[in-house]
Design a protein around this motif. Structure first.
Motif, PDB file in Angstrom:
ATOM      1  N   LEU A 228       0.822  -1.208   0.000  1.00 46.81           N
ATOM      2  CA  LEU A 228       0.000   0.000   0.000  1.00 46.81           C
ATOM      3  C   LEU A 228       0.855   1.257   0.000  1.00 46.81           C
ATOM      4  CD1 LEU A 228      -2.661  -1.174   2.573  1.00 46.81           C
ATOM      5  CD2 LEU A 228      -3.159  -0.555   0.206  1.00 46.81           C
ATOM      6  N   VAL A 229       1.895   1.270   0.824  1.00 46.49           N
ATOM      7  CA  VAL A 229       2.778   2.439   0.875  1.00 46.49           C
ATOM      8  C   VAL A 229       3.471   2.625  -0.464  1.00 46.49           C
ATOM      9  CG1 VAL A 229       4.878   3.375   1.919  1.00 46.49           C
ATOM     10  CG2 VAL A 229       3.113   2.367   3.375  1.00 46.49           C
ATOM     11  N   GLN A 230       3.965   1.527  -1.039  1.00 50.57           N
ATOM     12  CA  GLN A 230       4.673   1.619  -2.308  1.00 50.57           C
ATOM     13  C   GLN A 230       3.767   2.126  -3.432  1.00 50.57           C
ATOM     14  OE1 GLN A 230       6.621  -1.875  -4.459  1.00 50.57           O
ATOM     15  NE2 GLN A 230       8.296  -1.033  -3.246  1.00 50.57           N
ATOM     16  N   ALA A 231       2.478   1.848  -3.326  1.00 49.10           N
ATOM     17  CA  ALA A 231       1.527   2.309  -4.340  1.00 49.10           C
ATOM     18  C   ALA A 231       0.980   3.702  -4.032  1.00 49.10           C
ATOM     19  CB  ALA A 231       0.369   1.314  -4.462  1.00 49.10           C
ATOM     20  N   GLY A 232       1.432   4.319  -2.931  1.00 46.90           N
ATOM     21  CA  GLY A 232       1.033   5.686  -2.630  1.00 46.90           C
ATOM     22  C   GLY A 232      -0.271   5.826  -1.876  1.00 46.90           C
ATOM     23  N   TYR A 233      -0.761   4.752  -1.227  1.00 48.11           N
ATOM     24  CA  TYR A 233      -2.035   4.817  -0.515  1.00 48.11           C
ATOM     25  C   TYR A 233      -1.910   5.393   0.889  1.00 48.11           C
ATOM     26  CZ  TYR A 233      -4.758   2.559  -4.132  1.00 48.11           C
ATOM     27  OH  TYR A 233      -5.421   2.294  -5.312  1.00 48.11           O
ATOM     28  N   LEU A 234      -0.695   5.508   1.394  1.00 46.06           N
ATOM     29  CA  LEU A 234      -0.460   6.149   2.683  1.00 46.06           C
ATOM     30  C   LEU A 234       0.634   7.198   2.480  1.00 46.06           C
ATOM     31  CD1 LEU A 234      -0.426   3.022   5.030  1.00 46.06           C
ATOM     32  CD2 LEU A 234      -2.223   4.764   4.899  1.00 46.06           C
ATOM     33  N   ALA A 235       0.342   8.421   2.897  1.00 50.04           N
ATOM     34  CA  ALA A 235       1.290   9.513   2.693  1.00 50.04           C
ATOM     35  C   ALA A 235       2.426   9.432   3.696  1.00 50.04           C
ATOM     36  CB  ALA A 235       0.567  10.852   2.824  1.00 50.04           C
ATOM     37  N   PRO A 236       3.638   9.788   3.271  1.00 46.13           N
ATOM     38  CA  PRO A 236       4.777   9.806   4.203  1.00 46.13           C
ATOM     39  C   PRO A 236       4.643  10.947   5.201  1.00 46.13           C
ATOM     40  CG  PRO A 236       5.420  10.677   2.074  1.00 46.13           C
ATOM     41  CD  PRO A 236       4.026  10.160   1.901  1.00 46.13           C
ATOM     42  N   PRO A 237       5.455  10.929   6.269  1.00 48.80           N
ATOM     43  CA  PRO A 237       5.393  12.001   7.270  1.00 48.80           C
ATOM     44  C   PRO A 237       5.645  13.364   6.641  1.00 48.80           C
ATOM     45  CG  PRO A 237       6.738  10.177   8.041  1.00 48.80           C
ATOM     46  CD  PRO A 237       6.440   9.898   6.604  1.00 48.80           C
ATOM     47  N   ALA A 238       4.986  14.365   7.172  1.00 48.95           N
ATOM     48  CA  ALA A 238       5.138  15.724   6.653  1.00 48.95           C
ATOM     49  C   ALA A 238       6.423  16.355   7.189  1.00 48.95           C
ATOM     50  CB  ALA A 238       3.924  16.559   7.055  1.00 48.95           C
ATOM     51  N   PHE A 239       6.595  17.641   6.939  1.00 49.06           N
ATOM     52  CA  PHE A 239       7.774  18.392   7.378  1.00 49.06           C
ATOM     53  C   PHE A 239       8.066  18.139   8.849  1.00 49.06           C
ATOM     54  CE2 PHE A 239       9.243  22.248   9.566  1.00 49.06           C
ATOM     55  CZ  PHE A 239      10.496  22.377   8.994  1.00 49.06           C
ATOM     56  N   ALA A 240       9.325  17.931   9.174  1.00 51.50           N
ATOM     57  CA  ALA A 240       9.721  17.608  10.547  1.00 51.50           C
ATOM     58  C   ALA A 240      10.227  18.858  11.266  1.00 51.50           C
ATOM     59  CB  ALA A 240      10.802  16.535  10.532  1.00 51.50           C
ATOM     60  N   ALA A 241       9.514  19.262  12.313  1.00 49.24           N
ATOM     61  CA  ALA A 241       9.869  20.476  13.051  1.00 49.24           C
ATOM     62  C   ALA A 241      11.108  20.290  13.918  1.00 49.24           C
ATOM     63  CB  ALA A 241       8.687  20.903  13.923  1.00 49.24           C
ATOM     64  N   TYR A 242      11.574  19.041  14.104  1.00 48.70           N
ATOM     65  CA  TYR A 242      12.694  18.792  15.005  1.00 48.70           C
ATOM     66  C   TYR A 242      14.036  19.158  14.383  1.00 48.70           C
ATOM     67  CZ  TYR A 242      12.751  14.568  12.107  1.00 48.70           C
ATOM     68  OH  TYR A 242      12.745  13.705  11.033  1.00 48.70           O
ATOM     69  N   ARG A 243      14.113  19.404  13.109  1.00 46.39           N
ATOM     70  CA  ARG A 243      15.410  19.592  12.437  1.00 46.39           C
ATOM     71  C   ARG A 243      16.206  20.747  13.059  1.00 46.39           C
ATOM     72  NH1 ARG A 243      12.657  19.331   6.515  1.00 46.39           N
ATOM     73  NH2 ARG A 243      12.399  17.077   6.374  1.00 46.39           N
ATOM     74  N   ARG A 244      17.479  20.468  13.285  1.00 51.55           N
ATOM     75  CA  ARG A 244      18.341  21.492  13.887  1.00 51.55           C
ATOM     76  C   ARG A 244      19.743  21.339  13.319  1.00 51.55           C
ATOM     77  NH1 ARG A 244      21.530  21.669  18.547  1.00 51.55           N
ATOM     78  NH2 ARG A 244      20.913  19.554  19.154  1.00 51.55           N
ATOM     79  N   THR A 245      20.368  22.477  12.971  1.00 50.96           N
ATOM     80  CA  THR A 245      21.743  22.471  12.505  1.00 50.96           C
ATOM     81  C   THR A 245      22.642  23.019  13.593  1.00 50.96           C
ATOM     82  OG1 THR A 245      21.056  22.820  10.197  1.00 50.96           O
ATOM     83  CG2 THR A 245      23.338  23.343  10.749  1.00 50.96           C
ATOM     84  N   PRO A 246      23.546  22.191  14.154  1.00 43.86           N
ATOM     85  CA  PRO A 246      24.429  22.687  15.203  1.00 43.86           C
ATOM     86  C   PRO A 246      25.445  23.684  14.660  1.00 43.86           C
ATOM     87  CG  PRO A 246      25.045  20.468  14.553  1.00 43.86           C
ATOM     88  CD  PRO A 246      23.780  20.787  13.818  1.00 43.86           C
ATOM     89  N   ALA A 247      25.981  24.506  15.552  1.00 41.39           N
ATOM     90  CA  ALA A 247      26.901  25.559  15.133  1.00 41.39           C
ATOM     91  C   ALA A 247      28.129  24.991  14.435  1.00 41.39           C
ATOM     92  CB  ALA A 247      27.308  26.395  16.350  1.00 41.39           C
ATOM     93  N   TRP A 248      28.647  23.839  14.894  1.00 38.18           N
ATOM     94  CA  TRP A 248      29.871  23.283  14.321  1.00 38.18           C
ATOM     95  C   TRP A 248      29.681  22.770  12.906  1.00 38.18           C
ATOM     96  CZ3 TRP A 248      29.219  18.198  13.031  1.00 38.18           C
ATOM     97  CH2 TRP A 248      28.276  17.482  13.731  1.00 38.18           C
ATOM     98  N   LEU A 249      28.406  22.626  12.455  1.00 42.01           N
ATOM     99  CA  LEU A 249      28.132  22.100  11.135  1.00 42.01           C
ATOM    100  C   LEU A 249      27.748  23.193  10.148  1.00 42.01           C
ATOM    101  CD1 LEU A 249      28.023  19.427   9.598  1.00 42.01           C
ATOM    102  CD2 LEU A 249      25.653  19.166  10.323  1.00 42.01           C
ATOM    103  N   ARG A 250      27.491  24.402  10.635  1.00 39.24           N
ATOM    104  CA  ARG A 250      27.030  25.461   9.736  1.00 39.24           C
ATOM    105  C   ARG A 250      28.157  25.941   8.832  1.00 39.24           C
ATOM    106  NH1 ARG A 250      24.319  28.011  14.763  1.00 39.24           N
ATOM    107  NH2 ARG A 250      22.319  26.946  14.772  1.00 39.24           N
TER     108      ARG A 250
END
Length: 250
Positions: A228-250
């Motif tokens: 079902l997922v492969q055929a598109g019958y269930l949508a993947p998770p939306a935008f993730a609010a948890y994303r964070r870029t640490p200072a050492w990676l910027r």
């Protein structure tokens, strides 16, 4: 997979402690080295010397991800909504949400390892959609033939039931172990009888059969969920609010 925003994130946890996923948004063509001494560090905050200093290279491509697994202990690929599989060497992957679990212990570790510490690399493409090609370039072991007249979308109650029963398998970021919910427990959560849950899932299962499910399976067997997922019958998770870029990676 379109050229929308892509994120590469490190995500680790162990008993009593879970780290927020950290990483960065990457442009097409950029390569990121991940590992204990990589540009994106993994196996450091949640220490695991079994993860290689340079464990994996990831390049954001126009229509997917070009990855090269260098980790000596290997890695497991966990595409969202699909069965996990071991991966080695160079791979080209297309899927909206891909998790790669780098193994730091015994090579016998598999999809449901008992190791309490987990080290994940999350590959997220916000505008990508699920396609019937599946999450890897090479043909899958089991081939599915999609019907020229696909069945109708799931009803609200049907989708509610399948998402509840397979909730742990559909979580993002992934957590292990992940098991289907028993039907009697799902019935209690939904406030309906178990027979009503079975009836909803039977209709969902029949859609998977029409989409090419290779054999009929039990209502808590995730094989029909993967179709079902492969055929598109269930949508993947939306935008993730948890994303964070640490200072050492910027």
């Amino acid at each position: 997979m379109s050229a929308g925003e892509r994120w590469i994130l490190a995500y680790e946890y162990e008993p009593g402690r879970s780290c927020v996923p950290v990483g960065l948004s990457v442009e097409v063509g950029r390569t990121l080295v991940v590992g204990r001494e990589g540009e994106l560090r993994l196996g450091v905050e949640v220490l695991n010397r079994g993860i290689s200093r340079k464990a994996i290279e990831v390049t954001a491509a126009e229509d997917g991800w070009d990855i090269n697994v260098l980790n000596l202990n290997g890695a497991m690929l966990h595409p969202w909504g699909q069965a996990p599989q071991r991966i080695t060497g160079r791979q080209f992957l297309r899927w909206p949400r891909l998790a790669i679990r780098l193994l730091g212990g015994a090579k016998r570790q598999g999809p449901d390892t008992s190791d309490p510490a987990h080290h994940w690399l999350l590959l997220e493409a916000d505008t990508a959609t699920v396609t019937t090609q599946g999450p890897r370039a090479q043909p899958p072991t089991t081939t599915w033939t999609v019907s020229p007249e696909p069945p109708l979308p799931l009803s609200g109650p049907q989708e509610e039931a399948v998402r509840l029963v397979f909730n742990e398998l559909l979580q993002w970021p992934p957590r292990l172990p992940a098991q289907p919910m028993q039907l009697d427990a799902a019935a209690r959560r939904l406030g309906i009888g178990e027979s009503a849950v079975r009836e909803r899932l039977r209709h969902v299962h029949e859609r998977a059969v029409r989409l090419g499910l290779h054999r009929r399976v039990g209502l808590t067997n995730p094989d029909y969920l993967y179709v079902l997922v492969q055929a598109g019958y269930l949508a993947p998770p939306a935008f993730a609010a948890y994303r964070r870029t640490p200072a050492w990676l910027r």
